[in-house]
Scaffold this active site. Sequence first.
Site, PDB file in Angstrom:
ATOM      1  N   SER A 188       0.800  -1.222   0.000  1.00 46.46           N
ATOM      2  CA  SER A 188       0.000   0.000   0.000  1.00 46.46           C
ATOM      3  C   SER A 188       0.832   1.272   0.000  1.00 46.46           C
ATOM      4  O   SER A 188       0.381   2.297  -0.488  1.00 46.46           O
ATOM      5  CB  SER A 188      -0.953   0.003   1.193  1.00 46.46           C
ATOM      6  OG  SER A 188      -0.278  -0.303   2.386  1.00 46.46           O
ATOM      7  N   HIS A 216      -5.463  -3.085  -2.831  1.00 45.55           N
ATOM      8  CA  HIS A 216      -5.099  -2.131  -3.880  1.00 45.55           C
ATOM      9  C   HIS A 216      -5.064  -2.735  -5.275  1.00 45.55           C
ATOM     10  O   HIS A 216      -4.899  -2.014  -6.257  1.00 45.55           O
ATOM     11  CB  HIS A 216      -3.746  -1.487  -3.560  1.00 45.55           C
ATOM     12  CG  HIS A 216      -3.763  -0.734  -2.272  1.00 45.55           C
ATOM     13  ND1 HIS A 216      -4.275   0.535  -2.158  1.00 45.55           N
ATOM     14  CD2 HIS A 216      -3.384  -1.098  -1.033  1.00 45.55           C
ATOM     15  CE1 HIS A 216      -4.191   0.935  -0.897  1.00 45.55           C
ATOM     16  NE2 HIS A 216      -3.654  -0.047  -0.198  1.00 45.55           N
ATOM     17  N   LYS A 248     -11.868   1.067  -2.061  1.00 48.71           N
ATOM     18  CA  LYS A 248     -10.818   1.650  -2.903  1.00 48.71           C
ATOM     19  C   LYS A 248     -11.316   1.667  -4.352  1.00 48.71           C
ATOM     20  O   LYS A 248     -12.188   2.454  -4.669  1.00 48.71           O
ATOM     21  CB  LYS A 248      -9.514   0.905  -2.648  1.00 48.71           C
ATOM     22  CG  LYS A 248      -9.030   1.279  -1.239  1.00 48.71           C
ATOM     23  CD  LYS A 248      -7.938   0.476  -0.640  1.00 48.71           C
ATOM     24  CE  LYS A 248      -7.634   1.038   0.758  1.00 48.71           C
ATOM     25  NZ  LYS A 248      -6.981   0.105   1.655  1.00 48.71           N
TER      26      LYS A 248
HETATM   27  C1  LIG Z   1      -6.966  -0.089   3.099  1.00 47.75           C
HETATM   28  C2  LIG Z   1      -6.365  -1.407   3.402  1.00 47.75           C
HETATM   29  C3  LIG Z   1      -6.951  -2.291   4.300  1.00 47.75           C
HETATM   30  C4  LIG Z   1      -8.116  -1.913   5.154  1.00 47.75           C
HETATM   31  O1  LIG Z   1      -9.283  -1.823   4.435  1.00 47.75           O
HETATM   32  P1  LIG Z   1     -10.457  -0.919   5.014  1.00 47.75           P
HETATM   33  O2  LIG Z   1     -11.663  -1.406   4.309  1.00 47.75           O
HETATM   34  O3  LIG Z   1     -10.098   0.480   4.685  1.00 47.75           O
HETATM   35  O4  LIG Z   1     -10.505  -1.173   6.487  1.00 47.75           O
HETATM   36  C5  LIG Z   1      -6.403  -3.543   4.436  1.00 47.75           C
HETATM   37  N1  LIG Z   1      -5.302  -3.897   3.755  1.00 47.75           N
HETATM   38  C6  LIG Z   1      -4.688  -3.048   2.909  1.00 47.75           C
HETATM   39  C7  LIG Z   1      -3.477  -3.504   2.183  1.00 47.75           C
HETATM   40  C8  LIG Z   1      -5.189  -1.777   2.719  1.00 47.75           C
HETATM   41  O5  LIG Z   1      -4.558  -0.935   1.931  1.00 47.75           O
END
Ligand SMILES: *Cc1c(COP(=O)(O)O)cnc(C)c1O
Length: 399
Positions: A188, A216, A248
Amino acid sequence: MPSPELDISSHLDQTLAPALFQRQQQFRYRARRPLDSAQGACVRVAGRELTNFCSNDYLGLANHGKLREAAIAATRIWGAGSGASHLVCGHTREHHLLEEELAAFTQRPRALLFSTGYMANLGCLAALLGRFDTVYQDKLNHASLLDGGRLSGAKLRRYAHQNMTQLRAQMCADNSQRKIIAVDGVFSMDGDLAPLRCLADIAQANNAWLMVDDAHGFGCLGATGAGSVEAAGLGMDDVPILMGTLGKAIGSFGAFVAGSEALIETLIQFARTYIYTTALAPSVVAASRAGLQLIQDEPERRQHLLSLIEFFRQGAASHGLPVLASSTPIQPLILGPDHRALYLQDALAQRGFWISAIRPPTVPEGSARLRITLSAAHTHAQVEALLEAVASCWRELPA
Ligand SMILES: *Cc1c(COP(=O)(O)O)cnc(C)c1O
């Protein structure tokens, strides 16, 4: 910043204050900036229009008319709240359909909705592992995977970023009952891809299960947008546990785990972050369904995003900007010390670009960065303007 006149009259406040002031002195104090517009390529913040290069809305769906309308229509039908957890009476037909659609899209027998990706990782690892087990994790894995590993009580072994030799060495002396290798499909804060094929081989050779957190990659990568596992040409035999998020690229909110019948039933029975929480609001679920449909109907969004990534990388190279080796929408510029990242963040904000500096502890010490993210909502002209602004600020960076 906590104001100098921070009220520390109570015992609680007096106890908390030193850590706040320490953070402030380290220039690591975190503050929110309220948006006064919807998410998009341009946002309004503190009375200014800024071109937004830091959201995870990779396909520009967060404020798409179809998602908005789906959420509004679902609210008319289902009301605002789900009313209960999934196992009591909060699991509507809307939730059920989204799970079926996610299972079909990821080509797995079942999928299970979680309220957030954070909770999906916590619930999944804690349900599958206990104290006689081991979880292997890349050091740069997302905090939720690391926390899930800790919560599970399993032995936590971390290997240096992308270091398969170290992982192999760690695994060969392991006689735990269950073993999981858990990894971000796309890292990320760095944007690079996990070597999934190699990880799948290592997992198979060591009787371990591979779990991929594709927060992602899901929606962005792979021929159909099914993510980094699809892009690597792998299936459920290689990656039996697939986690993806809906906040996302999908443009909505929530998360899921997809896999076999037995995996999903196990999570329904034993994942505490699934059982003991209110089901997502039906409007949010309906928006996710619309986002998932758009990903399938409009592959051109993904293509445009890929062309922006290529365009950005070529431009960065020609300006001599040291972007990391990333083929994903996450294109970080490493600045090193915090103050340099903050300087560049502020200088770019003055020129009308919003990119947030990412500092330790989110990233390792000495690797503060600007995490530039590209979105299908951007135009080539916006990316070009960004490159020119970064290149010009870069020349004035403090040491
Ligand atoms: C954003 C993210 C999460 C968490 O997801 P949310 O739905 O925002 O809680 C988990 N793992 C990764 C790699 C992320 O980037």
